[in-house]
Design a protein around this motif. Structure first.
Motif, PDB file in Angstrom:
ATOM      1  N   VAL A 190       0.273  -8.598  -5.443  1.00 53.63           N
ATOM      2  CA  VAL A 190       0.360  -8.205  -4.037  1.00 53.63           C
ATOM      3  C   VAL A 190       0.134  -9.437  -3.175  1.00 53.63           C
ATOM      4  O   VAL A 190      -0.786 -10.226  -3.438  1.00 53.63           O
ATOM      5  CB  VAL A 190      -0.694  -7.124  -3.696  1.00 53.63           C
ATOM      6  CG1 VAL A 190      -0.808  -6.921  -2.185  1.00 53.63           C
ATOM      7  CG2 VAL A 190      -0.340  -5.809  -4.371  1.00 53.63           C
ATOM      8  N   ALA A 206      -1.170 -10.802   0.229  1.00 57.12           N
ATOM      9  CA  ALA A 206      -2.076 -10.396   1.305  1.00 57.12           C
ATOM     10  C   ALA A 206      -2.196 -11.526   2.314  1.00 57.12           C
ATOM     11  O   ALA A 206      -2.364 -12.691   1.932  1.00 57.12           O
ATOM     12  CB  ALA A 206      -3.458 -10.045   0.744  1.00 57.12           C
ATOM     13  N   ALA A 238       4.032  -5.646  -3.418  1.00 50.40           N
ATOM     14  CA  ALA A 238       3.741  -5.169  -2.066  1.00 50.40           C
ATOM     15  C   ALA A 238       3.258  -6.333  -1.231  1.00 50.40           C
ATOM     16  O   ALA A 238       2.787  -7.348  -1.765  1.00 50.40           O
ATOM     17  CB  ALA A 238       2.688  -4.061  -2.098  1.00 50.40           C
ATOM     18  N   ALA A 239       3.391  -6.190   0.087  1.00 48.82           N
ATOM     19  CA  ALA A 239       2.932  -7.221   1.014  1.00 48.82           C
ATOM     20  C   ALA A 239       2.201  -6.540   2.163  1.00 48.82           C
ATOM     21  O   ALA A 239       2.716  -5.589   2.759  1.00 48.82           O
ATOM     22  CB  ALA A 239       4.105  -8.040   1.540  1.00 48.82           C
ATOM     23  N   VAL A 240       0.998  -7.015   2.457  1.00 50.29           N
ATOM     24  CA  VAL A 240       0.158  -6.399   3.482  1.00 50.29           C
ATOM     25  C   VAL A 240      -0.403  -7.484   4.384  1.00 50.29           C
ATOM     26  O   VAL A 240      -0.892  -8.513   3.903  1.00 50.29           O
ATOM     27  CB  VAL A 240      -1.003  -5.594   2.858  1.00 50.29           C
ATOM     28  CG1 VAL A 240      -1.841  -4.925   3.950  1.00 50.29           C
ATOM     29  CG2 VAL A 240      -0.472  -4.545   1.891  1.00 50.29           C
ATOM     30  N   TRP A 260       6.790  -4.799   4.881  1.00 53.60           N
ATOM     31  CA  TRP A 260       5.375  -5.098   5.038  1.00 53.60           C
ATOM     32  C   TRP A 260       4.610  -3.872   5.512  1.00 53.60           C
ATOM     33  O   TRP A 260       5.132  -3.048   6.266  1.00 53.60           O
ATOM     34  CB  TRP A 260       5.168  -6.207   6.079  1.00 53.60           C
ATOM     35  CG  TRP A 260       5.484  -7.565   5.551  1.00 53.60           C
ATOM     36  CD1 TRP A 260       6.716  -8.129   5.399  1.00 53.60           C
ATOM     37  CD2 TRP A 260       4.536  -8.535   5.093  1.00 53.60           C
ATOM     38  NE1 TRP A 260       6.596  -9.384   4.886  1.00 53.60           N
ATOM     39  CE2 TRP A 260       5.282  -9.664   4.687  1.00 53.60           C
ATOM     40  CE3 TRP A 260       3.150  -8.556   4.999  1.00 53.60           C
ATOM     41  CZ2 TRP A 260       4.668 -10.804   4.181  1.00 53.60           C
ATOM     42  CZ3 TRP A 260       2.538  -9.700   4.504  1.00 53.60           C
ATOM     43  CH2 TRP A 260       3.290 -10.808   4.104  1.00 53.60           C
ATOM     44  N   LYS A 261       3.370  -3.796   5.070  1.00 58.26           N
ATOM     45  CA  LYS A 261       2.422  -2.838   5.617  1.00 58.26           C
ATOM     46  C   LYS A 261       1.445  -3.623   6.479  1.00 58.26           C
ATOM     47  O   LYS A 261       1.044  -4.729   6.111  1.00 58.26           O
ATOM     48  CB  LYS A 261       1.677  -2.104   4.504  1.00 58.26           C
ATOM     49  CG  LYS A 261       0.710  -1.025   4.995  1.00 58.26           C
ATOM     50  CD  LYS A 261       0.097  -0.275   3.836  1.00 58.26           C
ATOM     51  CE  LYS A 261      -0.870   0.809   4.317  1.00 58.26           C
ATOM     52  NZ  LYS A 261      -0.202   1.844   5.105  1.00 58.26           N
ATOM     53  N   THR A 320      -5.185  -2.554  -0.251  1.00 58.59           N
ATOM     54  CA  THR A 320      -4.293  -1.614   0.423  1.00 58.59           C
ATOM     55  C   THR A 320      -2.903  -1.674  -0.200  1.00 58.59           C
ATOM     56  O   THR A 320      -2.234  -0.645  -0.375  1.00 58.59           O
ATOM     57  CB  THR A 320      -4.212  -1.942   1.927  1.00 58.59           C
ATOM     58  OG1 THR A 320      -5.520  -1.841   2.494  1.00 58.59           O
ATOM     59  CG2 THR A 320      -3.283  -0.989   2.651  1.00 58.59           C
ATOM     60  N   GLY A 321      -2.471  -2.878  -0.563  1.00 59.18           N
ATOM     61  CA  GLY A 321      -1.187  -3.018  -1.232  1.00 59.18           C
ATOM     62  C   GLY A 321      -1.169  -2.375  -2.601  1.00 59.18           C
ATOM     63  O   GLY A 321      -0.203  -1.690  -2.965  1.00 59.18           O
TER      64      GLY A 321
END
Length: 359
Positions: A83, A85, A132-134, A171-172, A349-350
């Motif tokens: 992930v 971050a 994922a990317a946060v 992105w989140k 979170t990711g």
């Protein structure tokens, strides 16, 4: 098209096993059997399947000193799922690539000059194929939009869309305080709290609420713009008497250590300033606690130093503005992860999103 029940169950069990090891570290098959409530043959089949796919590995644990071989542990392969971050601040950008199990594989930080495009800077740091990317940033955040950020000077900025345009990936976006709360729950020592409220002091004041370690929509709180003195000082947001204006937050963000040191050496003006700020913070907290009912409150950023210096007036003002049954179970303290909390929480979170997709 719905998957056959047996296939769906296997997917859920795979995700549960990976999440268990990610959250709690290497475990024996017997420990996994007990933790997940599955039988030994199911755990064995899942572990073998996930080892074949490169997600897990089995290692020999340390001997306990008793007779017999050391236990065989099932552990994550960090590189199998990663992930990206990012933490965005007004003056800097921090990045970490975190692997399955929580291992930090890469880390970097870069200064942001005034007027620099944060999105371009993020694109320069986050190359690769993370799952994922946060991004975490200070302010009031909702569904990928920063509604208001004192520190960044953003109003209604669609940050998730801007990041996607800059990087070519989804992105989140979470606020810094919420990300730090997730980090403290997942990797700190706040797991006992069902509702955890994290307060972050930067160039503005924000708060984030997580329930059992998960961010909630509506849990991003603009603590600094709660009115504590009706008709008081004019705030940059246009209201009067906001907590940020009454506390003169920008001065604290730059000189909190100098102020607390002066107060400790007997400076009467510094002591009065800290006391009034503690009282204002406690009154603002009273409104938040009444609305959200947390079990625990953590004071992060420079609010950590303020709370350590003004715990008594904070608690006294909070008691005057909160119902007894809400404050009777409330714990107030400082976080253990310090400045790392937001970046760690963004990564967690990711991973939460990754596990949800796997189910």
């Amino acid at each position: 098209m719905a998957l056959p029940p047996a296939v769906e169950l296997r997917r859920r069990n795979r995700a549960a096993l990976l999440e268990q090891l990610h959250r709690h570290g290497p475990q024996t098959r017997a420990e996994l059997t007990e933790a997940l409530g599955l039988n030994r043959s199911t755990i064995g089949a899942l572990a073998t399947d996930l080892a074949d796919s490169g997600h897990l590995q089995e290692t020999t644990g340390q001997s306990t000193g008793s007779a017999g071989r050391p236990s065989t542990l099932v552990a994550c392969v960090p590189q199998s799922i990663t992930v990206s971050a990012v933490e965005i601040r007004a003056d800097r950008l921090r990045f970490a690539l975190v692997g399955l199990g929580g291992e930090v594989l890469e880390r970097s930080e870069t200064a942001l000059e005034e007027g620099a495009d944060a999105m371009t800077a993020v694109a320069g740091l986050t190359r690769g194929t993370a799952a994922a990317a946060v991004a975490a940033m200070p302010g009031l955040v909702d569904e990928g939009t920063v509604a208001h950020s004192t520190e960044l000077g953003w109003v209604d900025r669609r940050v998730a869309a801007d990041l996607e345009a800059a990087t070519g990936r989804e992105w989140k976006v979470v606020d810094t305080a919420t990300a730090a709360a997730v980090g403290e729950w997942a990797r700190g020592d706040a797991r006992e709290a069902r509702k955890l409220l994290y307060l972050h002091g930067g160039r503005g004041l924000t708060a984030g609420l997580v329930i059992e370690g998960r961010a909630q929509r509506g849990g991003s709180i603009q603590l600094g713009h709660i009115v504590v003195e009706p008709g008081g000082r004019e705030c940059e947001c246009g209201l009067r008497g906001c907590l940020e204006a009454e506390m003169e937050v920008r001065a604290y963000a730059e000189d909190i250590e100098r102020t607390t040191l002066a107060a400790g050496m007997g400076d009467g003006a510094a002591r009065d300033w800290l006391r009034r700020s503690g009282e204002d913070l406690g009154r603002a907290l009273g409104a938040v606690v009444t609305a959200t009912g947390p079990d625990e409150i953590l004071f992060g950023g420079w609010l950590r130093e303020l709370y350590l210096s003004t715990a008594a007036p904070v608690r006294s003002a909070l008691a005057e503005t909160t119902l007894p049954h809400l404050r009777s179970k409330l714990r107030l303290r400082t976080p253990v992860l310090g400045d790392e909390g937001a970046l760690i929480g963004a990564a967690e979170t990711g991973f939460e999103a990754v596990f949800d997709r796997m189910r």
